[in-house]
Design a protein around this motif. Sequence first.
Motif, PDB file in Angstrom:
ATOM      1  N   TRP A   1       0.825  -1.213   0.000  1.00 35.17           N
ATOM      2  CA  TRP A   1       0.000   0.000   0.000  1.00 35.17           C
ATOM      3  C   TRP A   1       0.856   1.258   0.000  1.00 35.17           C
ATOM      4  N   VAL A   2       2.011   1.196   0.625  1.00 37.86           N
ATOM      5  CA  VAL A   2       2.906   2.354   0.633  1.00 37.86           C
ATOM      6  C   VAL A   2       3.544   2.547  -0.742  1.00 37.86           C
ATOM      7  N   LYS A   3       4.029   1.456  -1.338  1.00 33.41           N
ATOM      8  CA  LYS A   3       4.732   1.573  -2.620  1.00 33.41           C
ATOM      9  C   LYS A   3       3.786   1.774  -3.802  1.00 33.41           C
ATOM     10  N   GLU A   4       2.705   1.021  -3.829  1.00 33.79           N
ATOM     11  CA  GLU A   4       1.809   1.042  -4.977  1.00 33.79           C
ATOM     12  C   GLU A   4       0.830   2.218  -4.927  1.00 33.79           C
ATOM     13  N   TYR A   5       0.374   2.557  -3.705  1.00 31.55           N
ATOM     14  CA  TYR A   5      -0.687   3.552  -3.584  1.00 31.55           C
ATOM     15  C   TYR A   5      -0.263   4.828  -2.859  1.00 31.55           C
ATOM     16  N   HIS A   6       0.983   4.882  -2.399  1.00 29.34           N
ATOM     17  CA  HIS A   6       1.554   6.096  -1.797  1.00 29.34           C
ATOM     18  C   HIS A   6       0.806   6.556  -0.544  1.00 29.34           C
ATOM     19  N   VAL A   7       0.259   5.617   0.223  1.00 27.96           N
ATOM     20  CA  VAL A   7      -0.416   6.036   1.445  1.00 27.96           C
ATOM     21  C   VAL A   7       0.620   6.404   2.501  1.00 27.96           C
ATOM     22  N   ASP A   8       0.185   7.170   3.495  1.00 30.96           N
ATOM     23  CA  ASP A   8       1.108   7.786   4.445  1.00 30.96           C
ATOM     24  C   ASP A   8       1.101   7.158   5.827  1.00 30.96           C
ATOM     25  N   GLY A   9       0.213   6.214   6.068  1.00 35.98           N
ATOM     26  CA  GLY A   9       0.178   5.606   7.386  1.00 35.98           C
ATOM     27  C   GLY A   9      -1.010   4.695   7.541  1.00 35.98           C
ATOM     28  N   PHE A  10      -1.102   4.119   8.748  1.00 39.72           N
ATOM     29  CA  PHE A  10      -2.117   3.109   9.011  1.00 39.72           C
ATOM     30  C   PHE A  10      -2.621   3.239  10.445  1.00 39.72           C
ATOM     31  N   ARG A  11      -3.915   3.071  10.580  1.00 36.15           N
ATOM     32  CA  ARG A  11      -4.549   2.936  11.894  1.00 36.15           C
ATOM     33  C   ARG A  11      -5.005   1.495  12.004  1.00 36.15           C
ATOM     34  N   PHE A  12      -4.544   0.769  13.019  1.00 41.72           N
ATOM     35  CA  PHE A  12      -4.756  -0.675  13.136  1.00 41.72           C
ATOM     36  C   PHE A  12      -5.946  -0.960  14.043  1.00 41.72           C
ATOM     37  N   ASP A  13      -7.001  -1.474  13.441  1.00 48.85           N
ATOM     38  CA  ASP A  13      -8.212  -1.833  14.169  1.00 48.85           C
ATOM     39  C   ASP A  13      -7.912  -2.942  15.173  1.00 48.85           C
ATOM     40  N   LEU A  14      -8.427  -2.792  16.404  1.00 44.83           N
ATOM     41  CA  LEU A  14      -8.227  -3.789  17.471  1.00 44.83           C
ATOM     42  C   LEU A  14      -6.782  -4.283  17.493  1.00 44.83           C
ATOM     43  N   ALA A  15      -5.861  -3.326  17.569  1.00 48.52           N
ATOM     44  CA  ALA A  15      -4.441  -3.670  17.443  1.00 48.52           C
ATOM     45  C   ALA A  15      -3.948  -4.585  18.555  1.00 48.52           C
TER      46      ALA A  15
ATOM     47  N   LEU B   1       1.960   5.260  12.344  1.00 48.40           N
ATOM     48  CA  LEU B   1       1.432   4.011  12.888  1.00 48.40           C
ATOM     49  C   LEU B   1       0.559   4.337  14.092  1.00 48.40           C
ATOM     50  N   ILE B   2      -0.716   3.996  14.000  1.00 45.93           N
ATOM     51  CA  ILE B   2      -1.668   4.295  15.067  1.00 45.93           C
ATOM     52  C   ILE B   2      -2.374   3.013  15.472  1.00 45.93           C
ATOM     53  N   ALA B   3      -2.372   2.723  16.759  1.00 43.40           N
ATOM     54  CA  ALA B   3      -3.014   1.521  17.281  1.00 43.40           C
ATOM     55  C   ALA B   3      -4.340   1.862  17.945  1.00 43.40           C
ATOM     56  N   GLU B   4      -5.346   1.040  17.692  1.00 42.88           N
ATOM     57  CA  GLU B   4      -6.509   1.012  18.567  1.00 42.88           C
ATOM     58  C   GLU B   4      -6.141   0.018  19.673  1.00 42.88           C
ATOM     59  N   PRO B   5      -5.736   0.491  20.845  1.00 41.62           N
ATOM     60  CA  PRO B   5      -5.010  -0.358  21.802  1.00 41.62           C
ATOM     61  C   PRO B   5      -5.908  -1.192  22.713  1.00 41.62           C
ATOM     62  N   TRP B   6      -6.818  -1.914  22.121  1.00 47.32           N
ATOM     63  CA  TRP B   6      -7.646  -2.863  22.872  1.00 47.32           C
ATOM     64  C   TRP B   6      -8.186  -3.895  21.893  1.00 47.32           C
ATOM     65  N   ASP B   7      -8.724  -4.988  22.406  1.00 45.57           N
ATOM     66  CA  ASP B   7      -9.437  -5.945  21.572  1.00 45.57           C
ATOM     67  C   ASP B   7     -10.685  -6.401  22.311  1.00 45.57           C
ATOM     68  N   CYS B   8     -11.404  -7.348  21.747  1.00 43.29           N
ATOM     69  CA  CYS B   8     -12.653  -7.800  22.353  1.00 43.29           C
ATOM     70  C   CYS B   8     -12.455  -8.974  23.294  1.00 43.29           C
ATOM     71  N   GLY B   9     -11.201  -9.314  23.552  1.00 46.60           N
ATOM     72  CA  GLY B   9     -10.898 -10.376  24.499  1.00 46.60           C
ATOM     73  C   GLY B   9     -10.449  -9.853  25.845  1.00 46.60           C
ATOM     74  N   GLY B  10     -10.566  -8.529  26.060  1.00 45.77           N
ATOM     75  CA  GLY B  10     -10.230  -7.939  27.351  1.00 45.77           C
ATOM     76  C   GLY B  10      -8.832  -7.384  27.463  1.00 45.77           C
ATOM     77  N   LEU B  11      -8.051  -7.412  26.370  1.00 44.82           N
ATOM     78  CA  LEU B  11      -6.693  -6.864  26.416  1.00 44.82           C
ATOM     79  C   LEU B  11      -6.769  -5.359  26.142  1.00 44.82           C
ATOM     80  N   TYR B  12      -6.595  -4.554  27.186  1.00 45.94           N
ATOM     81  CA  TYR B  12      -6.729  -3.096  27.122  1.00 45.94           C
ATOM     82  C   TYR B  12      -5.366  -2.485  27.380  1.00 45.94           C
ATOM     83  N   GLN B  13      -4.813  -1.770  26.394  1.00 49.42           N
ATOM     84  CA  GLN B  13      -3.430  -1.304  26.462  1.00 49.42           C
ATOM     85  C   GLN B  13      -3.296   0.206  26.227  1.00 49.42           C
ATOM     86  N   VAL B  14      -4.317   0.977  26.558  1.00 53.14           N
ATOM     87  CA  VAL B  14      -4.214   2.425  26.412  1.00 53.14           C
ATOM     88  C   VAL B  14      -3.108   2.933  27.339  1.00 53.14           C
TER      89      VAL B  14
END
Length: 697
Positions: free
Chosen positions: A347-361, A393-406
């Motif tokens: 995505w960086v090389k082909e589409y020149h995007v500048d970053g990513f936000r990771f869902d339920l990182a 690089l942006i994390a959504e720092p939790w998941d649905c299994g109870g891992l909360y990392q804010v």
Amino acid sequence: MRGSNSEIAWVSGDAEPLGPSATTDGGVNFAVRCASSAQAVTLCAYDAEDDWTRVKPRFEVPMMRTGDVWHIKMISGMVRSGMRYGYRINGEGGWDTGQRFDATKVLMDPYAPLVEARRKVFGEWSKHKVSGDTNDPDMLSGYDFESAPFDWRGVESPQIDEKDMIVYEMTVRAFTADASSGLDADARGSYAGVAAKVEHLKSLGVNVVELLPVFEYDEMEFQRIPNPRDHMVNTWGYSTMSFFAPMTRFGKKGCSAREASREFKEMVRALHAAGIQVILDVVYNHTGEMNDELPNTCSMRGIDNKTYYMTDTNQYVQMLNFTGCGNTLNANNPYVSQFILDSLKHWVKEYHVDGFRFDLASALCRDEQGHPMNSPPLIRAIAKDPELAHVKLIAEPWDCGGLYQVGSFPNWDRWSEWNGAYRDVLRRFIKGDEGMKSDFARRISGSSDMYHHNNRKPYHSVNFITAHDGFTLRDLVSYNTKHNMANGEFNNDGANDNYSWNCGHEGDTSDESVKALRWRQMKNFHVALMISQGTPMMLMGDEYGHTRHGNNNTYGHDDKLNNFQWNELDSQKEHYFRFASEMVKFRRLHPLLGRETFLTDADVTWHEDRWDDPQSKFLAFTLHDSAGYGCGDLYIAFNAHEFYVDAALPSPPNGKRWARIVDTNLPSPEDFIVKGKFGVESRYNVAPRGCVILMSK
């Protein structure tokens, strides 16, 4: 191996690279890594014009094996653009092995750069599936080795430091799908639609857009079996089916995958030319292949289920689910980690995007058994990869299994976080909850209690009050409870803890005093977001007061609940939109906001002696130009009481006077005066549920 018939010819080909690749002799090589227990892999090819849910493949060719990679090189009969393909895979072992082979299905190539979905049957977004053989492929892999390289016209990504980012979270489809966008019907809800509306983003003042998922997904996933959601369409896109291909149906109506790919690049080019970076919301924690109870086998599940997904073969429903979506990607398996890295770099090389936000990182921080890891290899590899060194690089720092990392997400000095604590505290203080003042001060100061360690900076806290998931800003001040009956789940879905306040009346009202208070509260929230240290993120539509009528979980509504209402924007151009955009621009221009380092005692004076009084809801402070920028000091006050507070003002710096920039209690255009208004002396009467900004000039 060599083979041929009257139409085609092939040789064994190469095991690298994975996916389709053009060869120098005019051929096309295909390589796919499968489970070690795979026994036979067949390349299935369809002509571009085939209605592939009605016909068998034009040809099927057995592939050769090198280790766990199966490969074939087509030297004639396989065109270099337009043809669609997939794989049939058979293997040994039953359900108890964790694998899910099914040789009756034609599967997508995980490394395919393009995906064509339902093109000849439906030709456009969200048309109901037809009845027929359930083993017919709904999505097929594609490639394009004939088109000329995309012409970026010399447009490069704008250079925006993390400390200077102002993020606008938006949905490609919902941004222009409504007829009020004024676009031709074929362009509504498309990448081209975003490009056509770049001037709006510029006038708002944001410099980064964060796009909800644009990887290929099945918007009709709710239609496969009768269920409470089968009246809805997945418009948000959090059910990825391909990690390399852009969503074809976000192209103009009826376009091919190749055309959609080009249109995506044109959108990025237009945004970059306008000085706006592009961040993608990416979903690597799960896919739309669901689970053992409701399988949707179309790619990875049928290729190597036990490698791609977390499984427990000691139970009947073997897919581990830390995502709330049926499965969890086995992200720290070495092969899967490399697969994700390859996707990001594509995505960086082909589409020149500048970053990513990771869902339920946080789901990406678990080992292959689902246990949390202190130093997850994938998160580290992304942070350390030299080809990704310049991206956000942006994390959504939790998941649905109870891992909360804010505040504690493993970061290697690179990863930022969605700060859920900021959201909750800001909502509670401004709506008037007691005992929130100290926390409010900490959050608007950059959350140093959470991020002032391990070389982290204030901008690693992505501050937000609203996002796609939850109430809009207008609904946050209009509803005490969620109203999700339209979702078909009896109002049981969506968050219950919204920390909202309806200002005295639930929902729509003709009471002018209630409406005035709601607009004031929206301004208070927006001011707080824009003066906070850290990275501000605002939600599409909040700039004019978009409402979802109290629905806080609108993932499945392809209508006005989600769609940007351009006529509503027009009605607010000289009112709330003016205020919101001026506040965004004020932040960008004032160096005391969005600092690179945490505040020190020399940078801020808190005009406060009642920190421990839970009933105190007034906070005032001065930001000083201690670094010598030559800008004015800022006096900022928030009053969440229901009465006026007559505040004593500090003396401005020598030779200067206080000028009023913001008073959210005043009507437009007095609520925001760009050049400032003199006449403020030693005191300021801060209105109930209001806030002010004064600048020394």
